[in-house]
Structure formats: structure tokens, C-alpha cells
Scaffold this active site. Structure first.
Site, PDB file in Angstrom:
ATOM      1  N   GLY A 208       0.823  -1.206   0.000  1.00  0.00           N
ATOM      2  CA  GLY A 208       0.000   0.000   0.000  1.00  0.00           C
ATOM      3  C   GLY A 208       0.855   1.252   0.000  1.00  0.00           C
ATOM      4  O   GLY A 208       2.050   1.194  -0.243  1.00  0.00           O
ATOM      5  N   ASN A 209       0.230   2.386   0.259  1.00  0.00           N
ATOM      6  CA  ASN A 209       0.988   3.644   0.342  1.00  0.00           C
ATOM      7  C   ASN A 209       0.330   4.556   1.360  1.00  0.00           C
ATOM      8  O   ASN A 209      -0.710   4.232   1.925  1.00  0.00           O
ATOM      9  CB  ASN A 209       1.089   4.304  -1.036  1.00  0.00           C
ATOM     10  CG  ASN A 209      -0.268   4.634  -1.605  1.00  0.00           C
ATOM     11  OD1 ASN A 209      -0.963   5.505  -1.095  1.00  0.00           O
ATOM     12  ND2 ASN A 209      -0.672   3.925  -2.646  1.00  0.00           N
ATOM     13  N   ARG A 210       0.935   5.726   1.563  1.00  0.00           N
ATOM     14  CA  ARG A 210       0.531   6.575   2.677  1.00  0.00           C
ATOM     15  C   ARG A 210      -0.590   7.569   2.344  1.00  0.00           C
ATOM     16  O   ARG A 210      -0.930   8.407   3.151  1.00  0.00           O
ATOM     17  CB  ARG A 210       1.720   7.414   3.155  1.00  0.00           C
ATOM     18  CG  ARG A 210       2.841   6.623   3.741  1.00  0.00           C
ATOM     19  CD  ARG A 210       3.934   7.584   4.167  1.00  0.00           C
ATOM     20  NE  ARG A 210       5.209   6.928   4.319  1.00  0.00           N
ATOM     21  CZ  ARG A 210       5.584   6.262   5.400  1.00  0.00           C
ATOM     22  NH1 ARG A 210       4.775   6.188   6.421  1.00  0.00           N
ATOM     23  NH2 ARG A 210       6.764   5.691   5.455  1.00  0.00           N
ATOM     24  N   SER A 211      -1.139   7.522   1.150  1.00  0.00           N
ATOM     25  CA  SER A 211      -2.127   8.549   0.781  1.00  0.00           C
ATOM     26  C   SER A 211      -3.368   8.471   1.684  1.00  0.00           C
ATOM     27  O   SER A 211      -3.934   7.400   1.890  1.00  0.00           O
ATOM     28  CB  SER A 211      -2.547   8.350  -0.677  1.00  0.00           C
ATOM     29  OG  SER A 211      -3.557   9.268  -0.987  1.00  0.00           O
TER      30      SER A 211
END
Ligand code: CTP
Length: 415
Positions: A208-211
Site C-alpha cells: 500500500g501507500n501513505r495517501s
């Protein structure tokens, strides 16, 4: 927002004393306040108090300062009228269009936003006459706030209590700000992606990512307030409430889910904004059961990855074929870091060309910047080489700056 001319109307109720705090609320924020009480309000709080707090003279009658035509001047000069407390009697007079004192005359003249904070006993609030008057005022685009529920003048309690001065002040300034928003997206359809995709490895783990999705949701809110019909495709933003303004939100998990949902509705849009952080890759195999450290060490230690579709590049490619009924403005986002060879802006310019979009919003990340923060800033880059600074501000303020440019890029509505 400072320097507004605000009329604080005060009707005759025990809660009139709270109007003093409301006057303070506005003057402390740099606004000029003229208090217009009714005659009955002055039985609860003296004119001297309102004059001292506002720094302006106070009068109640249309026959005061006749030489200055005060009964129309006060309403004409107002940027915002806030009435707190508003009694049942005052709302009845406003609904009937009376102008028998300076406050009601001011309300009749004012073309600015009018916000009413009622206060009365529960029985009076629920009386059909009052409810009809409230409905009439709201139909005329006057904002009648719901009274609070709580202790009233005597030992009784229920709905009818005046909201706290800070709540009234915040609500009134929000109404004012809302009224200033242009309706330049009326009749347009806007699609926005938000959040960050997650690519499952097994039922527990994912890439995943931090958005956070907040910039995308702020864009949706601004677009809706400017009159657009907004659809959001949101990846993993469950902690965010739906954006205000009747936006349709489709919740998705992965890049492929997002690509499918976007593909379903893209052809009918006037604007498509890819604000989501889409994972470039996903695990080649998604296990149906949790991978185990020992038995599955091969799968865990040497993750095999495959590329996800590039949704944005795909959209601009389809647009170029001309098969859509519309020719939407397509906007991309890029969170960049600089490196030895190039600045974040250099990377953004190259990415705009690679993706074929009409505008790329770029911001610098790393070293604690942007991800998860309340504010944003950066640059908007365009295919003709133009670069426009995005001034630092809240995500809503940044969204408004982006939307201003999008509106400029849109072809006129065909009639
Ligand atoms: N994007 C997309 N599909 C992808 C990856 C990105 O639609 N598979 C969109 C994003 O929504 C964003 C823009 O492309 O609007 C730029 O995203 P970014 O992750 O910066 O682009 P990448 O092509 O992945 O470039 P990088 O190599 O810098 O990660």
C-alpha cells in the site's frame, strides 16, 4: 477572511446576553460589527453594552438618523446579517415581510447572506406557526440554524436553546464563505479518484501507500459546491466521511478495482482528476489463506510482482481515439522527491508528458512533507510549459486553486 461589515441583530429573549459574546467573536476576527437590537432586546441588554463592544452606535427605530436614511443604509452596507437570538415573534415578522423596526427593515433591504439563530421555549419552537415561518425563511434562502437541545430559561429543557456564540459565529462565516463560491461547474460531471490502492498478498498483508485521500475528497467538495455532479472512486479512505454536496462515492480496494470503476463512468465526464496514489505493482499471486513464515518463506522472501495498469495514461489514450461522447479535461497528481539529477518539478514535467494529461499537480514529499498533513502546496504544470505555483493552504484551499485552472481548460458547455 477579515474586514466584513456584519450586522448582528438581537431580538428580545433572555439569551440576548449571548449576543455580546457573538459581537466579540466577530470583532476579534477583524470584522466591523453594527448591532441592531429590537426594542425588547434592550430590556435584556443595554444599548451601551452593544455600543462599547462593537465600537459603533446602536439604534432600533427606522426614525433614528433619518437624514442618513438609516433604515436602508444598514442593510445595504452589510456583507452578512446574523440574528441571535431570533425569537418566534421576530421570525414571524420576517416571514411576513414586515419592516416595523430597524432590524426587520434591514432584513428586507439586505441582499447578503442572512443567518438566523433561534431561541425560544420548546412549545413555541414546535408550534406549527413557527415551523411554517422557519420553512418560509429557508425557502427564501435565509439560513435558519437548528436551535440546541438543552436547559431553557426555567427548569424545563428541550430544543429551543440558543447555540453557543462560537458555533453561531463559525456557522455564519461558513455560510458567507459558501455564498462567495462561483457556480462555474454547473451542468458538469466531475470524476475524482482519491486515496491509495492496496494490493493484497494474502488476506492479511498488502502493498500500500501513505495517501490519506483528503486532497481528493477536498477536490470533490469544492467541485460539488461549484455546482458539479461529482463521482468519487475512493481507495481505502474508510475513515473519511463522504464529501459534502451529494457526491456519489464508490469504495474500491486495488488498482484494478479502481481501473474498472473509472472505466465504467469515464466516457460521460467533463473533468477527470486522478488524485489517487495508485500502486504501480501488485503481487503476481494472491494467496487465499495467510502465508506462513516457515512453509511459505519462498513466497514471502522473494515476492513476485506484476505491473498494474496505468489508469491515467490509459484515460488520455482512450480520449485521443475520440470514442467518448465528451472530451474531458484530465488532471494527474504527482508526489515527487528531488534527486541528484533532477528537481521534483523536473520529474513533474517529464511525467506530464509521459501521461498525456492537461494539468499535473505536483508536490514535494519526504522529510515530513504533505503525506497525512492538513496543508498542501506545490506547482501545477501544463503541456505548454506553463508552471503555476500552488500557494500553501488547507487541502480545500489547494483544491480551489486547482479547480480554478480546470475551469479555464474546459470547453464551453454546448447548448
Ligand atoms: N496513476 C495511475 N495509474 C497507475 C499509477 C499512477 O493512474 N498505475 C496516476 C496517479 O493517480 C497520478 C499519476 O498517475 O495521477 C502519477 O502517479 P505516480 O505514482 O506519481 O506515477 P507513476 O507513473 O507511478 O510514476 P513514478 O515512477 O514516479 O511512481
Amino acid at each position: 477572511m477579515t474586514g466584513l461589515n456584519i450586522v448582528v441583530g438581537v431580538a428580545g429573549g433572555i439569551a440576548a446576553y449571548k449576543a455580546c459574546h457573538l459581537v466579540r467573536f466577530f470583532t476579534e476576527r477583524g470584522h466591523s460589527v453594527t448591532v441592531v437590537p429590537t426594542e425588547s432586546a434592550l430590556k435584556f441588554v443595554g444599548a451601551a453594552t452593544f455600543e462599547a463592544l462593537s465600537g459603533n452606535p446602536v439604534s432600533t427605530s427606522v426614525f433614528d438618523a433619518v437624514d442618513q436614511v438609516q433604515h436602508v443604509r444598514v442593510g445595504q452596507a452589510a456583507d452578512l446579517v446574523v440574528i441571535a437570538p431570533a425569537t418566534a415573534d421576530l421570525m414571524a415578522r420576517m416571514a411576513a415581510g414586515r419592516a416595523d423596526d430597524l432590524l426587520t427593515a434591514t432584513c428586507l433591504v439586505a441582499t447578503c447572506p442572512v443567518v438566523v439563530a433561534p431561541a425560544m421555549h420548546t412549545e413555541m419552537w414546535w408550534n406549527p406557526a413557527t415551523q411554517d415561518n422557519v420553512a418560509t425563511l429557508r425557502r427564501r434562502a435565509i439560513t435558519v440554524l437548528e436551535p440546541a437541545h438543552g436547559r431553557l430559561t426555567g427548569t424545563d429543557s428541550g430544543p429551543g436553546r440558543l447555540l453557543e456564540p462560537g458555533q453561531i459565529g463559525e456557522a455564519a462565516l461558513a455560510v458567507y464563505a459558501g455564498a462567495q463560491i462561483p457556480r462555474d461547474l454547473e451542468g458538469r460531471k466531475v470524476l475524482i479518484t482519491a486515496g491509495g490502492t492496496q494490493e493484497n498478498l494474502d488476506p492479511v498483508r498488502f502493498i500500500g501507500n501513505r495517501s490519506s485521500g483528503r486532497q481528493g475528497f477536498a477536490l470533490a467538495e469544492i467541485a460539488a459546491h461549484r455546482g458539479a455532479e461529482v463521482t468519487v472512486v475512493a481507495a481505502n479512505t474508510d475513515d473519511l466521511p463522504n464529501p459534502a454536496g451529494g457526491t456519489v462515492v464508490h469504495r474500491v480496494l486495488s488498482a484494478r478495482d479502481m481501473a474498472d470503476k473509472v472505466g465504467e463512468v469515464a466516457g460521460e465526464q467533463d473533468v477527470i482528476i486522478m488524485a489517487a496514489a495508485v500502486a504501480d505493482v501488485r503481487p503476481a499471486h494472491q494467496a487465499a489463506v495467510k502465508l506462513k513464515k516457515g512453509a511459505d518463506s519462498q513466497a514471502l522472501g522473494q515476492l513476485e510482482l506484476v505491473e498494474n495498469p496505468d489508469i491515467l495514461a490509459g484515460l488520455t489514450e482512450i480520449r485521443s481515439t475520440g470514442i467518448w461522447e465528451k472530451n474531458p479535461v484530465i488532471v494527474g497528481f504527482a508526489a515527487e522527491t528531488g534527486d541528484d539529477g533532477a528537481t521534483p518539478l523536473d520529474h513533474a514535467v517529464a511525467k506530464l508528458q509521459r501521461k498525456g494529461c492537461d494539468l499535473l499537480m505536483c508536490n514535494e514529499v519526504g522529510a515530513g512533507k504533505v503525506f497525512g498533513q492538513d496543508t498542501n502546496s506545490g506547482w501545477m504544470v501544463f503541456p505548454d510549459g506553463r508552471v503555476v505555483d500552488v500557494l500553501p493552504g488547507s487541502k480545500l484551499e489547494v483544491a480551489a486553486q486547482i479547480m480554478d485552472e480546470v475551469v479555464e481548460l474546459m470547453p464551453p458547455l454546448s447548448s
